[in-house]
Write an enzyme that holds these catalytic residues in place. Sequence first.
Site, PDB file in Angstrom:
ATOM      1  N   ARG A   1       0.951  -1.282  -0.072  1.00 33.96           N
ATOM      2  CA  ARG A   1      -0.043  -0.108  -0.192  1.00 33.96           C
ATOM      3  C   ARG A   1       0.932   1.206  -0.036  1.00 33.96           C
ATOM      4  O   ARG A   1       0.289   2.462  -0.535  1.00 33.96           O
ATOM      5  CB  ARG A   1      -0.995   0.032   0.941  1.00 33.96           C
TER       6      ARG A   1
ATOM      7  N   ILE B   1      -7.141   8.066  -0.677  1.00 30.43           N
ATOM      8  CA  ILE B   1      -7.073   6.633  -0.884  1.00 30.43           C
ATOM      9  C   ILE B   1      -7.942   6.049   0.221  1.00 30.43           C
ATOM     10  O   ILE B   1      -7.820   6.614   1.447  1.00 30.43           O
ATOM     11  CB  ILE B   1      -5.655   6.082  -0.702  1.00 30.43           C
ATOM     12  N   SER B   2      -8.870   5.107   0.069  1.00 30.66           N
ATOM     13  CA  SER B   2      -9.550   4.683   1.057  1.00 30.66           C
ATOM     14  C   SER B   2      -8.906   3.990   2.210  1.00 30.66           C
ATOM     15  O   SER B   2      -7.913   3.419   1.990  1.00 30.66           O
ATOM     16  CB  SER B   2     -10.617   4.044   0.612  1.00 30.66           C
ATOM     17  N   GLN B   3      -9.674   4.012   3.266  1.00 31.99           N
ATOM     18  CA  GLN B   3      -9.210   3.182   4.355  1.00 31.99           C
ATOM     19  C   GLN B   3      -9.064   1.673   4.018  1.00 31.99           C
ATOM     20  O   GLN B   3     -10.065   1.227   3.517  1.00 31.99           O
ATOM     21  CB  GLN B   3     -10.092   3.447   5.555  1.00 31.99           C
ATOM     22  N   PRO B   4      -8.110   1.012   4.542  1.00 25.72           N
ATOM     23  CA  PRO B   4      -8.104  -0.464   4.165  1.00 25.72           C
ATOM     24  C   PRO B   4      -9.171  -1.214   4.632  1.00 25.72           C
ATOM     25  O   PRO B   4      -9.632  -1.979   3.847  1.00 25.72           O
ATOM     26  CB  PRO B   4      -6.684  -0.852   5.118  1.00 25.72           C
TER      27      PRO B   4
END
Length: 223
Positions: A38, A64-67
């Site tokens: 990531r 970038i979205s949260q995992p």
Amino acid sequence: MRKDSHRHQGLRTQLVQELISKGIQDEDVLSAINTIPRHFFLDEAFAEWAYTDQAFQIGSGQTISQPFTVAKQSELLEVKKTDKILEIGTGSGYQACVLAFLGCKLYTIERQEELFHKTSALLNEMQFHQIRTLFGDGYLGSERFAPFDKIIITAGATSVPQVLFDQLKIGGIMVIPVGDGKTQKMLRIKKISNTSYIEEDHGKYAFVPFVKGTNNLSTVNLG
Ligand code: SAH
């Protein structure tokens, strides 16, 4: 290309444990998160925090979205290797890589031209050949490559766009965050026929908005 290291691998394993404790169960999704670096998708300045469960700025005012969100949306899609999937909101390309890791053929659309070029170059460098990046307005989907087995929207919509529903195969699944304000409900929609679907609510999230039209590099913004 940035380097991946044992330290990064260790941090990813910890992140996977955190996602399991938050309820993610799909082994293939967890394996994708355990494998994909990531930190390649973040600005160098944020690389240190790449394996914390947080969203980050990626330029052009986007994130970038949260995992956890990436894992949840991926799990809800029930990806099969034979699937042809459309993603709306390429952003950093991280979600696209997680889905491609699951073996599907992925088309992904981004409306910010600068981000589109940057992410296309990164995905090319990472040799994810089953991902096809497209520049355009996701509200229009992709007539050219439709119909899709699955559609995932990674920006907050105010309703389910009819065009995207039409581009989904019967029996297909759409995962879309829908809401009026700052938060959205994560909806999973199963298309039963051209006019009917089953809807499930999978909880509250906060996405950047799903915006109509494109933002081209040549556009001059007067101020
Ligand atoms: N999937 C991304 C998340 C990006 S955030 C990731 O893994 O990093 C949402 C993205 O949706 C932003 O990049 C934003 O520019 C894009 N977006 C918003 N409206 C859009 C539209 N109409 N068409 C295509 N992309 C759109």
